[in-house]
Design an enzyme around this catalytic site. Structure first.
Site, PDB file in Angstrom:
ATOM      1  N   HIS A  94       0.830  -1.201   0.000  1.00 43.06           N
ATOM      2  CA  HIS A  94       0.000   0.000   0.000  1.00 43.06           C
ATOM      3  C   HIS A  94       0.865   1.251   0.000  1.00 43.06           C
ATOM      4  O   HIS A  94       0.539   2.244  -0.661  1.00 43.06           O
ATOM      5  CB  HIS A  94      -0.938  -0.005   1.205  1.00 43.06           C
ATOM      6  CG  HIS A  94      -2.020   1.012   1.159  1.00 43.06           C
ATOM      7  ND1 HIS A  94      -1.913   2.233   1.787  1.00 43.06           N
ATOM      8  CD2 HIS A  94      -3.245   1.008   0.572  1.00 43.06           C
ATOM      9  CE1 HIS A  94      -3.024   2.929   1.587  1.00 43.06           C
ATOM     10  NE2 HIS A  94      -3.851   2.212   0.850  1.00 43.06           N
ATOM     11  N   CYS A  95       1.973   1.206   0.717  1.00 42.29           N
ATOM     12  CA  CYS A  95       2.860   2.367   0.831  1.00 42.29           C
ATOM     13  C   CYS A  95       3.491   2.772  -0.493  1.00 42.29           C
ATOM     14  O   CYS A  95       3.814   3.942  -0.695  1.00 42.29           O
ATOM     15  CB  CYS A  95       3.978   2.084   1.825  1.00 42.29           C
ATOM     16  SG  CYS A  95       3.450   1.669   3.494  1.00 42.29           S
TER      17      CYS A  95
END
Length: 355
Positions: A343-344
């Site tokens: 996600h990052c």
């Protein structure tokens, strides 16, 4: 276009959509922070190992939707060779590889028009230098994709906020209400600004994110909306684990809020955290919450080794809560060594009309 609006996004009818809503594309930024030329190094295994991990994630996402890899001009050929033909490449100057955090937070209005928010990016409270180019990425994307960009006075990263798409934002105090990010704003002022720039009515403030998180506790490692009314949280059941008390406090907070649409308490789904793991003495913030829904699939980081059993449980649980999507595991270890995960390193752009 940039920062010259007379009204806030909320006043103009914009909102931060949920990540499960229809998408136009996903962005990534190629790993470049190698410690050379006076910059801060973040990859203990070296930047080349990180590139292999990023390429795998990019190729996986590109099987389901458009994936645009942002990279400096001198590395475009490398990206094309490692990521393949399905991954599109956009040449921009960058400093680091966490586009979730320095890229724009995209918005939608009722006319399905897309806009973005540029936060005041200072690389997690001036932890990593340089970060000038990363701070300009939202403006570059706004020009390239003909999308208006609102400039917020708040210093935060995109991994620090999560939306239900219907006016509720989930975040953590530890990663926003800090002297290194927003020393001149009170919690009340920050709450108001988040509502105005994300089109929100309700802000759920968790006290902190996971223990040892280099971002100071981003919410995208801690808890996320699965859909309106449903929150998934990484659970810790070991009382000797420093995340245990954090989990207990965050659960207590979540139970105090209700879904705005239904008026009912949130359904909270617990996903067991992986075992504690260190690399070269550094605690790694392993999280299954750091997954990414894409068109028709969910890309989920797994960690192998002593996490084999929790990996299996996580994949089964995520498949249960996303029954209509294909759950695709990817090796999270090459990425987590730099401090984040799937996600990052991604930022989604919703489907809508550009100006």
């Amino acid at each position: 276009m940039f920062g010259s609006f007379d009204k806030t996004p909320k006043e103009l009818g914009y909102r931060m959509p949920g990540e499960w809503e229809k998408r136009r594309r996903t962005f990534m930024q190629w790993p470049v922070r190698d410690g050379k030329n006076g910059g801060t190094s973040i990859w203990p295994n070296g930047v080349d190992a990180a590139k292999v991990g990023y390429a795998h994630v990019a190729k996986t996402i590109a099987e389901f939707e458009e994936l645009v890899m942002i990279a400096p001009a001198e590395l475009l050929n490398e990206v094309k060779e490692m990521c393949g033909e399905k991954v599109k490449v956009l040449s921009l100057p960058i400093d680091d590889s966490w586009v979730r955090d320095n890229g724009p937070t995209f918005l939608l209005n009722d006319k399905q028009e897309v806009a973005g928010v540029k936060w005041r990016f200072n690389s997690y409270g001036e932890k990593y230098q340089p970060h000038y180019n990363d701070g300009k990425v939202p403006y570059h994307l706004g020009i390239f994709y003909d999308t208006p960009i609102f400039t917020s006075p708040l210093s935060l990263e995109g991994g620090g906020i999560h939306s239900d798409g219907q006016g509720t934002i989930l975040t953590t105090e530890s990663a926003i209400i800090t002297q290194s990010r927003n020393p001149n704003f009170t919690k009340e002022q920050i709450t108001t600004l988040l509502k105005e720039y994300l089109g929100a009515e309700q802000i759920i403030w968790l006290k902190s994110g996971l223990y040892g998180d280099l971002t100071d506790g981003h919410v995208d490692n801690t808890a996320c909306f699965v859909k309106p009314g449903v929150i998934m949280i990484q659970a810790c059941y070991d009382k000797h684990d420093p995340d245990y008390e954090i989990f207990q406090e965050n659960m207590k907070t979540l139970k105090e809020f209700k879904d705005r649409s239904s008026g009912m308490p949130f359904e909270i789904i617990e996903i067991e955290k992986p075992p504690i793991r260190y690399y070269d003495g550094q605690l790694l913030t392993l999280s299954y919450i750091n997954y990414l829904p894409v068109t028709g699939a969910v890309i989920v980081p797994i960690f192998g080794g002593d996490a084999k059993e929790t990996d299996k449980k996580a994949l089964e649980l995520i498949q249960k809560v996303y029954p209509d999507r294909k759950v695709v595991p990817v090796d999270g270890m090459p990425i987590i060594l730099g401090g984040g995960c799937v996600h990052c390193i991604t930022q989604q752009m919703p489907y809508g009309k550009s100006f």
